[in-house]
Motif scaffolding. Structure first.
Motif, PDB file in Angstrom:
ATOM      1  N   ILE A 175       0.820  -1.221   0.000  1.00  0.00           N
ATOM      2  CA  ILE A 175       0.000   0.000   0.000  1.00  0.00           C
ATOM      3  C   ILE A 175       0.851   1.267   0.000  1.00  0.00           C
ATOM      4  O   ILE A 175       0.416   2.309  -0.481  1.00  0.00           O
ATOM      5  CB  ILE A 175      -0.991   0.018   1.181  1.00  0.00           C
ATOM      6  CG1 ILE A 175      -0.259   0.062   2.512  1.00  0.00           C
ATOM      7  CG2 ILE A 175      -1.940  -1.159   1.121  1.00  0.00           C
ATOM      8  CD1 ILE A 175      -0.816   1.127   3.376  1.00  0.00           C
ATOM      9  N   LEU A 176       2.074   1.175   0.506  1.00  0.00           N
ATOM     10  CA  LEU A 176       2.962   2.338   0.463  1.00  0.00           C
ATOM     11  C   LEU A 176       3.408   2.602  -0.970  1.00  0.00           C
ATOM     12  O   LEU A 176       3.486   3.751  -1.403  1.00  0.00           O
ATOM     13  CB  LEU A 176       4.174   2.125   1.365  1.00  0.00           C
ATOM     14  CG  LEU A 176       3.856   1.893   2.838  1.00  0.00           C
ATOM     15  CD1 LEU A 176       5.116   1.475   3.586  1.00  0.00           C
ATOM     16  CD2 LEU A 176       3.271   3.141   3.458  1.00  0.00           C
TER      17      LEU A 176
ATOM     18  N   GLY B 278       0.584   4.181  -2.691  1.00  0.00           N
ATOM     19  CA  GLY B 278       0.170   5.485  -2.192  1.00  0.00           C
ATOM     20  C   GLY B 278      -1.240   5.458  -1.637  1.00  0.00           C
ATOM     21  O   GLY B 278      -1.932   6.482  -1.628  1.00  0.00           O
TER      22      GLY B 278
ATOM     23  N   ASN C  81      -2.107   4.870   1.463  1.00  0.00           N
ATOM     24  CA  ASN C  81      -2.035   4.961   2.934  1.00  0.00           C
ATOM     25  C   ASN C  81      -3.342   5.452   3.548  1.00  0.00           C
ATOM     26  O   ASN C  81      -3.729   5.049   4.634  1.00  0.00           O
ATOM     27  CB  ASN C  81      -0.923   5.929   3.356  1.00  0.00           C
ATOM     28  CG  ASN C  81       0.407   5.636   2.721  1.00  0.00           C
ATOM     29  OD1 ASN C  81       0.470   5.112   1.615  1.00  0.00           O
ATOM     30  ND2 ASN C  81       1.482   5.979   3.399  1.00  0.00           N
TER      31      ASN C  81
END
Lengths: 99, 351
Positions: free
Chosen positions: B237-238, B241, B243
């Motif tokens: 998910i990082l 993007g 988050n």
């Protein structure tokens, strides 16, 4: 541009974005680390889910931190942290449009 | 997954994971224009509606959803990711609070995988029920979609706070109405019995332009709303993007340890938008600087709003910023600040 020059350009925007994130977390007392907020993250509605009171707080904070006055009618500046960075540091927007 | 709506002649269809959907009914420009300038109606029947019930429904939902739903009432909904134990995205869902349990709206085409994941995690005290055979979903998007809500259902519903949910009726049919959407424009959804879908659709298309999946996905991309089936893959998910669809302050949820480990680790790849006057490059096209490969294209299309190609690239974090000129394939591209198109609804009041 060389890759080092690109990194330097990117670093300037990332630093302004980082200052904005630290300001948001501090002023609004959010229980997250500033780095958790992404540069493309929307600030209202979805995203950080800030409300109109938060906006007022941010107007004051942005003027204090960056010396830039924002106005009610210009809500698009809160479209993302990176968009806001371009408004508080016009040199970044200039770099984007001339890239 | 097939739509309950009779498909008009000329509609172009395609598959998104398990769902057969209308990609466009007329032209992309016409349908996109309705989303960004007027009002569009969306057939979202490719999304599964999955009910989490039973005595332990809330505890289970808290465990499987990456955002905090402990106090989600029957009058609210929210968007969340569902992650696996490795922190990879299973699906992006809209969680509809209900008096007993919750309804999860899967992404279009992503329902089968979500259902399998939830069923695999559910224990005693939790009932996972696929309600897609009885319920279906429509959406309204656009700067004047609030007017359609007023003419079609009830004007008072148009100005509900974002992510509100109301149980109401349309022409004697019980519906669940929500103010939520995908495109940054005013957005609404109606959850209704599948048997009544054609009637409501016919009424809706008299007030708004039907828009297919192509126009919807373009408008989502323009405001950086994640398109899981195009963006997730093996990315965490990082790297995506995404988050903001994970509540990192929540004490526990499936995938949390992996997310925290990735957050504490060195910055890897990140995603940033780009545009180019060249044709939209295919996913996987290399991103280079001085001939050195630094990343690749995640997804790209022609943006009607920009009249140029628009897409996402995944590059090292220290190069994931707007305002850079990079090379994608043989074309020069410029990285962008999100949103790439400013929604008209942001300056259009509901009256």
């Amino acid at each position: 541009m060389t890759i080092d020059e690109l990194r330097a350009t990117a670093a300037a925007r990332r630093e302004t974005c980082a200052r904005i994130k630290r300001m948001i977390v501090s002023r609004l007392d959010l229980p997250i680390e500033p780095e958790w907020i992404t540069d493309d993250q929307p600030l209202f509605g979805r995203g950080l889910e800030l409300d109109s009171l938060d906006v007022l707080e941010l107007y004051v904070a942005i003027e204090a931190e960056f010396g830039v006055a924002l106005y009610d009618s210009d809500m698009s500046v809160f479209g993302s942290v990176s968009r806001l960075a371009g408004h508080v540091d016009p040199a970044l927007t200039l770099a984007e449009t001339s890239a | 997954m097939e739509s309950p709506i009779a498909q008009p002649a000329g509609a172009v269809h395609g598959d998104i994971l398990e769902a057969r959907v209308a990609l466009r009914y007329t032209t992309l420009a016409e349908e996109y224009g309705a989303i960004r300038e007027r009002a569009a109606v969306l057939d979202l029947s490719g999304a599964r509606i999955i009910e989490i019930g039973g005595a332990d429904a809330v505890d289970f939902a808290q465990r499987v959803l990456a955002r905090d739903v402990e106090y989600l009432t029957a009058e609210r909904c929210m968007t969340s990711l569902v992650l696996d134990a490795d922190g990879r995205v299973v699906d992006q869902v809209v969680v509809w609070g209900r008096e007993t349990g919750m309804l999860l709206e899967s992404s279009v085409g992503g329902g089968a995988r979500l259902l399998e994941h939830l069923t695999g995690l559910a224990g005693d005290g939790v009932e996972i029920t696929d309600r897609s055979a009885e319920l279906t979903l429509f959406g309204l998007e656009g700067p004047y979609s609030w007017g359609v809500v007023g003419r079609l259902i009830d004007g008072e519903l148009a100005a509900l706070p974002f992510e509100s949910v109301v149980d109401t009726e349309w022409d004697g049919v019980p519906i669940v109405f929500a103010r939520t959407g995908f495109t940054g424009e005013y957005g609404y959804k109606v959850l209704l019995p599948r048997t009544e879908a054609q009637r409501l659709w016919d009424a809706a298309v008299a007030e708004a332009v039907p828009a297919g999946q192509e126009a919807l996905e373009l408008a989502m991309l323009e405001v950086r709303q994640p398109l899981v089936h195009r963006e997730a893959g093996a990315a965490d998910i990082l790297e995506m993007g995404a988050n903001w669809l994970v509540d990192i302050t929540k004490e526990d949820f499936v995938g949390r340890d992996a997310v925290l480990a990735a957050f504490a680790g060195p910055e890897g790849m990140r995603t940033v938008g780009f545009t180019t006057s060249a044709d939209a490059p295919a996913a996987g096209t290399p991103v280079t600087v001085d001939g050195e490969r630094i990343g690749e294209v995640v997804h790209a299309v022609h943006s009607v709003g920009l009249d140029a190609a628009l897409g996402l690239i995944r590059v090292p974090a220290d190069l994931a910023a707007a305002g850079l000129r990079l090379t994608v394939g043989d074309a020069e591209v410029t990285t962008l600040t999100s949103p790439y198109v400013t929604p008209k609804s942001w300056s259009t009041p509901i009256i």
